[in-house]
Each structure stands twice: as C-alpha cells, then as structure tokens.
Design a protein around this motif. Structure first.
Motif, PDB file in Angstrom:
ATOM      1  N   TRP A 147       3.981  -5.884   3.560  1.00 45.34           N
ATOM      2  CA  TRP A 147       3.821  -4.652   4.327  1.00 45.34           C
ATOM      3  C   TRP A 147       5.176  -3.991   4.447  1.00 45.34           C
ATOM      4  CZ3 TRP A 147      -1.037  -3.313   5.163  1.00 45.34           C
ATOM      5  CH2 TRP A 147      -2.010  -4.301   5.229  1.00 45.34           C
ATOM      6  N   MET A 182       0.848  -1.154   0.000  1.00 45.75           N
ATOM      7  CA  MET A 182       0.000   0.000   0.000  1.00 45.75           C
ATOM      8  C   MET A 182       0.903   1.229   0.000  1.00 45.75           C
ATOM      9  SD  MET A 182      -2.933   1.302   2.707  1.00 45.75           S
ATOM     10  CE  MET A 182      -3.215  -0.318   3.245  1.00 45.75           C
ATOM     11  N   THR A 186      -1.162  -4.883  -7.005  1.00 49.19           N
ATOM     12  CA  THR A 186      -0.802  -6.297  -6.922  1.00 49.19           C
ATOM     13  C   THR A 186       0.048  -6.646  -8.131  1.00 49.19           C
ATOM     14  OG1 THR A 186      -2.836  -6.969  -8.051  1.00 49.19           O
ATOM     15  CG2 THR A 186      -2.874  -6.956  -5.648  1.00 49.19           C
ATOM     16  N   THR A 198      -3.499   0.512  -3.416  1.00 51.55           N
ATOM     17  CA  THR A 198      -2.846  -0.792  -3.440  1.00 51.55           C
ATOM     18  C   THR A 198      -2.525  -1.194  -4.868  1.00 51.55           C
ATOM     19  OG1 THR A 198      -4.970  -1.953  -3.521  1.00 51.55           O
ATOM     20  CG2 THR A 198      -3.998  -1.592  -1.349  1.00 51.55           C
TER      21      THR A 198
END
Length: 83
Positions: free
Chosen positions: A79, A1, A43, A41
């Motif tokens: 994270w 993020m 991916t 976010t």
C-alpha cells in the motif's frame, strides 16, 4: 493500486531488484484515454534474492516508495499512502 483512466491505466511493466530494494516501473499505453478516474491493480513477482523476512523497500517511480518490514503484510500486498 494506482488511479487513472479506465481505458489507459497506469500498470506495472517491469520489476527489478538491487538487494532489498525493488523498483517497479509503471507506464501507460500511448493511446487516447477517457477522463474518468478508476483504481487499477498490478501484481509482480519479487526478483530473485529478495529476502521477504527482512525489510523490503518498494520504489514506484514518481508515486514514491514504501518500506515493508518483513512479513507484516499478507501475501506481499503493498500500500502506498496518498500524497
């Protein structure tokens, strides 16, 4: 993020691998941006040859890097601690 403008977020644009090191390129569009601060976010798929059973180092450019120790995070979640 990552955090940034809602109209011009910092997102993953490329991913590459070298052994157990995965480098994610982050970029913003070259466009005007609002002065708000929102989470975004991205991916990405792991490059071929990365062994998820072993420690993986993920490099996120100027934001830093994080090491994942095998299957310690659910479904490849990464994270990065605030600096």
């Amino acid at each position: 993020m990552t955090y940034g403008s809602s109209t011009n977020p910092l997102v993953a644009t490329d991913v590459s691998g070298d052994g157990q090191t995965v480098t994610v390129t982050l970029a913003q569009r070259d466009a005007p941006a609002t002065m708000d601060l929102v989470p975004t976010t991205s991916t990405v798929a792991l490059p071929a040859g990365v062994d998820v059973e072993e420690t993986v180092t993920v490099v996120l450019g100027e934001l830093g890097s994080v090491e994942l120790g095998g299957k310690t995070a659910p479904a490849g979640v990464v994270w990065l601690p605030a600096q």
